[in-house]
Design a protein around this motif. Structure first.
Motif, PDB file in Angstrom:
ATOM      1  N   LEU B  35      -1.893 -13.223 -26.852  1.00  7.53           N
ATOM      2  CA  LEU B  35      -1.658 -13.991 -28.078  1.00  7.53           C
ATOM      3  C   LEU B  35      -2.980 -14.402 -28.714  1.00  7.53           C
ATOM      4  CD1 LEU B  35       1.116 -16.382 -26.659  1.00  7.53           C
ATOM      5  CD2 LEU B  35       1.410 -14.086 -27.659  1.00  7.53           C
ATOM      6  N   HIS B  36      -3.141 -14.069 -29.998  1.00  8.35           N
ATOM      7  CA  HIS B  36      -4.389 -14.376 -30.708  1.00  8.35           C
ATOM      8  C   HIS B  36      -4.451 -15.850 -31.121  1.00  8.35           C
ATOM      9  CE1 HIS B  36      -2.332 -14.460 -34.611  1.00  8.35           C
ATOM     10  NE2 HIS B  36      -1.729 -13.331 -34.300  1.00  8.35           N
ATOM     11  N   THR B  37      -5.595 -16.254 -31.638  1.00  7.81           N
ATOM     12  CA  THR B  37      -5.811 -17.650 -32.043  1.00  7.81           C
ATOM     13  C   THR B  37      -5.284 -17.897 -33.454  1.00  7.81           C
ATOM     14  OG1 THR B  37      -7.980 -17.201 -32.993  1.00  7.81           O
ATOM     15  CG2 THR B  37      -7.922 -17.752 -30.645  1.00  7.81           C
ATOM     16  N   ALA B  38      -5.317 -19.154 -33.860  1.00  9.40           N
ATOM     17  CA  ALA B  38      -4.880 -19.548 -35.213  1.00  9.40           C
ATOM     18  C   ALA B  38      -5.691 -18.813 -36.269  1.00  9.40           C
ATOM     19  CB  ALA B  38      -5.050 -21.049 -35.391  1.00  9.40           C
ATOM     20  N   SER B  62      -0.800  -6.667 -27.568  1.00 11.12           N
ATOM     21  CA  SER B  62      -1.150  -7.771 -28.452  1.00 11.12           C
ATOM     22  C   SER B  62      -0.421  -7.573 -29.769  1.00 11.12           C
ATOM     23  CB  SER B  62      -2.663  -7.802 -28.672  1.00 11.12           C
ATOM     24  OG  SER B  62      -3.010  -8.877 -29.511  1.00 11.12           O
ATOM     25  N   PHE B  63       0.118  -8.633 -30.341  1.00 15.56           N
ATOM     26  CA  PHE B  63       0.793  -8.469 -31.638  1.00 15.56           C
ATOM     27  C   PHE B  63       0.285  -9.509 -32.635  1.00 15.56           C
ATOM     28  CE2 PHE B  63       3.806 -12.051 -31.833  1.00 15.56           C
ATOM     29  CZ  PHE B  63       3.832 -12.488 -30.519  1.00 15.56           C
ATOM     30  N   ASP B  64       0.350  -9.133 -33.906  1.00 15.36           N
ATOM     31  CA  ASP B  64      -0.001 -10.071 -34.969  1.00 15.36           C
ATOM     32  C   ASP B  64       1.205 -10.963 -35.237  1.00 15.36           C
ATOM     33  OD1 ASP B  64      -2.464  -8.839 -35.253  1.00 15.36           O
ATOM     34  OD2 ASP B  64      -1.843  -7.605 -36.966  1.00 15.36           O
ATOM     35  N   LEU B  65       0.998 -12.256 -35.156  1.00 15.96           N
ATOM     36  CA  LEU B  65       2.078 -13.168 -35.534  1.00 15.96           C
ATOM     37  C   LEU B  65       2.520 -12.875 -36.971  1.00 15.96           C
ATOM     38  CD1 LEU B  65       0.917 -16.682 -34.255  1.00 15.96           C
ATOM     39  CD2 LEU B  65       3.086 -15.563 -33.695  1.00 15.96           C
ATOM     40  N   PRO B  66       3.770 -13.208 -37.330  1.00 11.97           N
ATOM     41  CA  PRO B  66       4.151 -13.104 -38.740  1.00 11.97           C
ATOM     42  C   PRO B  66       3.124 -13.826 -39.625  1.00 11.97           C
ATOM     43  CG  PRO B  66       6.061 -13.680 -37.404  1.00 11.97           C
ATOM     44  CD  PRO B  66       4.871 -13.708 -36.481  1.00 11.97           C
ATOM     45  N   TRP B  67       2.821 -13.267 -40.779  1.00  9.24           N
ATOM     46  CA  TRP B  67       1.842 -13.780 -41.751  1.00  9.24           C
ATOM     47  C   TRP B  67       0.393 -13.469 -41.339  1.00  9.24           C
ATOM     48  CZ3 TRP B  67       3.564 -16.972 -45.987  1.00  9.24           C
ATOM     49  CH2 TRP B  67       4.889 -17.417 -45.896  1.00  9.24           C
ATOM     50  N   HIS B  68       0.164 -12.849 -40.211  1.00  5.46           N
ATOM     51  CA  HIS B  68      -1.201 -12.601 -39.729  1.00  5.46           C
ATOM     52  C   HIS B  68      -1.468 -11.096 -39.651  1.00  5.46           C
ATOM     53  CE1 HIS B  68      -0.299 -16.650 -38.332  1.00  5.46           C
ATOM     54  NE2 HIS B  68      -1.577 -16.861 -38.074  1.00  5.46           N
ATOM     55  N   GLY B  69      -2.731 -10.746 -39.789  1.00  5.55           N
ATOM     56  CA  GLY B  69      -3.160  -9.362 -39.588  1.00  5.55           C
ATOM     57  C   GLY B  69      -2.309  -8.399 -40.399  1.00  5.55           C
ATOM     58  N   LYS B  70      -1.725  -7.420 -39.705  1.00  6.66           N
ATOM     59  CA  LYS B  70      -0.909  -6.418 -40.394  1.00  6.66           C
ATOM     60  C   LYS B  70       0.588  -6.703 -40.291  1.00  6.66           C
ATOM     61  CE  LYS B  70      -3.177  -2.654 -38.749  1.00  6.66           C
ATOM     62  NZ  LYS B  70      -3.602  -1.242 -38.713  1.00  6.66           N
ATOM     63  N   GLU B 158     -14.231 -17.917 -46.204  1.00  8.58           N
ATOM     64  CA  GLU B 158     -15.561 -18.359 -45.772  1.00  8.58           C
ATOM     65  C   GLU B 158     -15.504 -19.712 -45.077  1.00  8.58           C
ATOM     66  OE1 GLU B 158     -18.547 -18.017 -48.779  1.00  8.58           O
ATOM     67  OE2 GLU B 158     -18.221 -15.869 -49.035  1.00  8.58           O
ATOM     68  N   VAL B 159     -14.688 -20.610 -45.597  1.00  7.40           N
ATOM     69  CA  VAL B 159     -14.683 -21.942 -44.979  1.00  7.40           C
ATOM     70  C   VAL B 159     -13.977 -21.910 -43.625  1.00  7.40           C
ATOM     71  CG1 VAL B 159     -12.563 -22.906 -46.011  1.00  7.40           C
ATOM     72  CG2 VAL B 159     -14.446 -24.414 -45.424  1.00  7.40           C
ATOM     73  N   CYS B 160     -12.906 -21.119 -43.503  1.00  9.04           N
ATOM     74  CA  CYS B 160     -12.234 -21.012 -42.195  1.00  9.04           C
ATOM     75  C   CYS B 160     -13.208 -20.450 -41.164  1.00  9.04           C
ATOM     76  CB  CYS B 160     -11.000 -20.114 -42.284  1.00  9.04           C
ATOM     77  SG  CYS B 160      -9.638 -20.843 -43.212  1.00  9.04           S
ATOM     78  N   ALA B 161     -13.912 -19.391 -41.539  1.00  8.11           N
ATOM     79  CA  ALA B 161     -14.873 -18.777 -40.610  1.00  8.11           C
ATOM     80  C   ALA B 161     -16.015 -19.735 -40.295  1.00  8.11           C
ATOM     81  CB  ALA B 161     -15.407 -17.478 -41.193  1.00  8.11           C
ATOM     82  N   GLY B 187      -8.004 -13.784 -43.104  1.00  9.47           N
ATOM     83  CA  GLY B 187      -6.707 -14.451 -43.008  1.00  9.47           C
ATOM     84  C   GLY B 187      -6.121 -14.736 -44.381  1.00  9.47           C
ATOM     85  N   GLY B 188      -4.799 -14.766 -44.460  1.00 10.94           N
ATOM     86  CA  GLY B 188      -4.127 -15.063 -45.727  1.00 10.94           C
ATOM     87  C   GLY B 188      -4.343 -16.508 -46.142  1.00 10.94           C
ATOM     88  N   PRO B 189      -4.181 -16.810 -47.446  1.00  9.63           N
ATOM     89  CA  PRO B 189      -4.418 -18.180 -47.917  1.00  9.63           C
ATOM     90  C   PRO B 189      -3.472 -19.184 -47.266  1.00  9.63           C
ATOM     91  CG  PRO B 189      -3.430 -16.808 -49.642  1.00  9.63           C
ATOM     92  CD  PRO B 189      -3.805 -15.889 -48.517  1.00  9.63           C
TER      93      PRO B 189
END
Lengths: 126, 280
Positions: B35-38, B62-70, B158-161, B187-189
Motif C-alpha cells: 500500500l502506497h502513501t498519501a 501494489s495497486f493505486d488507490l482510487p483517485w491516485h496514479g492510474k 510543488e507544495v505537496c512535494a 497527484g490530482g488536485p
C-alpha cells in the motif's frame, strides 16, 4: 549569514531559480537576538541586510530558536532538526505573517538553507 | 532491459461505485499486498517488486488507490470533494484482494498504509495473515495547515512535494528522493489533502489496538528515524499497545523507506519476510 558571494551563488543556482520563479517577498529571519532581512524580487534574492532593525517591514517572518537552528545548519542534522517543517513541528521555528510566499516557494526556502550547509559556503560563514 | 513488473487494470465495485483500478505485480508465492502513501502511487514499490530475493517467494502486488496514479476517480468525481476514510480504504483493499483471488494476503503499508494495516489486523484478521506497517502509528496530530496543499494560488504538486521532502533522511540517495517527490508532484488536485483527512482526523485507531490478536494476524512495525510525521516515538507507543507486535526503528531512513533508499530498507525488510515465510 549571507555575504555577496553566497547571494550570487544562490541566484546562480538553476534549481533555486526554478523554485523562486515569480517570487516577491520581504523575509525577516530571526535566530535568537540576530535578525536579517531578505528582499526577493521577481525570483531574485536582491539583498540581504543584517539587523538590528528599528522598524522592519516584512511579508513573512521565520523566527527560530538558536540551539535548534545550530543543529539544523549542521552538514548532517540529527533527526527532527533536519528540515524547516521538522523545526515547526517541534516548536523551534515559527513562521508568521503572510504565509503565501513561504508555501508557494517552500522548495526555495528549503534549498537556500541546504545550500548554506554546503562545506564551501560554511567555511565562508565561519 | 525489460523489467519483470507487470501492470494491469481491474474493474471492481468499491463502496457501491464502479472503479477502474490499476495494479502491478511481480513474483510468485505468498501474496504480499503493498500500500502506497498519501498522495502517491504504486511506483513507490518499484524497488521491492524488482527484488529477486523477495519475488522468489512472494507474489508482490501494489495497486493505486482510487483517485491516485492510474486508477481513475469514480464517475461524477467532479461534483465531490475526495476524502479517504477508514471504511473506504478497507473497502478498496478488500475489493482488490477479492478480485485477485488472494488467499489471506500479508499486507505491507506505509504511512496511511501503515495506519490502515492496524485496522486490518484489528477488525479483519480472518482475511489477512500478517501486516507490516512502515511509518506506522495509530494517530498523528496535525502540525501544519493542510489546506495549503489545495489552493488556487499555490501550485499543488510543488507544495505537496515540498512539504513531504523533509520527511526523508538527508542521507538517502538524491535520485530516489527526487523520484519520490516526482510522484507527489503528479497527484490530482486535493488528493493528498483528502488522504490526510484519514491520516490526521478520521482514522484515529488508538481505541482499536486492543482488538489485535497477533496469534491470528502477525504485526511488524518498521519506522525510519528521520520521519517527524510518524515519529519513532509514535510507532513505539503504538507497538506498546499491541501485545506480540515486533517493532524496529530504522536509522538513516525517513517516511518513505521503500522509495527513498530501497537498498538500505531491504536490509530491514528481508529478515521480516524471512520470519513471515517461516510462519506461513
Amino acid at each position: 549569514m549571507i555575504d555577496a558571494t553566497m547571494l550570487a551563488a544562490i541566484n546562480a543556482d538553476p534549481a533555486l531559480r526554478r523554485w523562486s520563479r515569480h517570487m516577491e517577498a520581504d523575509v525577516l529571519l530571526e535566530i535568537g537576538a540576530e535578525t536579517w532581512r531578505w528582499v526577493v524580487r521577481d525570483g531574485t534574492l536582491a539583498s540581504v541586510t543584517a539587523g538590528p532593525f528599528v522598524m522592519p517591514a516584512w511579508t513573512v517572518a521565520l523566527r527560530a530558536e538558536p540551539e535548534a537552528w545550530a543543529i539544523f545548519m549542521r552538514p548532517e542534522p540529527t533527526p527532527g532538526y533536519h528540515d524547516l517543517m521538522a523545526l515547526v513541528r517541534r516548536g523551534a521555528l515559527r513562521v508568521e505573517g503572510d504565509l503565501r510566499p513561504f508555501m508557494q516557494h517552500l522548495f526555495w526556502f528549503k534549498a537556500v538553507f541546504a545550500k548554506l550547509r554546503e562545506p564551501k559556503l560554511q567555511e565562508r560563514a565561519a | 532491459m525489460i523489467e519483470d513488473i507487470v501492470g494491469r487494470y481491474m474493474r471492481v465495485e468499491i463502496g457501491g461505485a464502479q472503479h477502474r483500478i490499476y495494479y502491478e505485480e511481480a513474483g510468485q508465492g505468498i501474496p504480499l499486498l503493498c500500500l502506497h502513501t498519501a498522495g502517491s502511487d504504486t511506483r513507490q514499490y518499484r524497488g521491492l517488486l524488482m527484488d529477486a530475493e523477495i519475488t522468489r517467494h512472494f507474489r508482490c502486488i501494489s495497486f493505486d488507490l482510487p483517485w491516485h496514479g492510474k486508477s481513475s476517480p469514480p464517475s461524477g468525481w467532479w461534483q465531490t470533494d475526495y476524502q479517504l476514510t477508514t471504511a473506504s480504504y478497507v473497502a478498496a483493499i478488500q475489493a482488490v484482494s477479492r478480485e485477485l483471488g488472494l488467499d489471506r494476503p500479508a499486507v505491507l503499508g506505509c504511512s496511511i498504509g501503515g495506519r490502515i494495516v492496524l485496522d486490518l489486523a484489528a477488525r479483519h484478521a480472518a482475511e489477512f495473515r500478517a501486516v507490516i506497517g512502515l511509518q506506522s502509528s495509530a494517530h498523528v496530530s496535525p502540525y501544519y495547515d493542510v489546506s495549503w496543499t489545495h489552493r488556487p494560488d499555490v501550485h499543488g504538486g510543488e507544495v505537496c512535494a515540498a512539504i513531504v521532502s523533509g520527511l526523508m533522511a538527508p542521507q538517502s540517495p538524491e535520485d530516489e528522493r527526487w523520484e519520490t517527490l516526482w510522484h507527489y508532484m503528479q497527484g490530482g488536485p486535493g488528493i493528498f489533502r483528502g488522504d490526510l483527512h484519514f491520516y490526521k482526523a478520521e482514522g484515529d485507531l488508538r481505541g482499536e489496538l486492543y482488538r489485535i490478536d497477533t496469534n491470528q494476524c502477525r504485526v511488524w512495525l518498521l519506522t525510519g528515524d528521520y520521519d517527524y510525521s510518524c515519529s519513532p516515538e509514535a510507532t513505539l507507543e503504538t507497538a506498546s499497545a499491541i501485545q506480540g507486535a515486533s517493532v524496529a526503528i530504522m536509522e538513516r531512513l525517513g517516511h518513505f523507506p521503500m522509495s527513498e533508499n530501497y537498498a538500505l530498507f531491504r536490509t530491514h525488510l528481508l529478515p521480516v519476510l524471512e520470519q513471515l515465510r517461516g510462519e506461513c
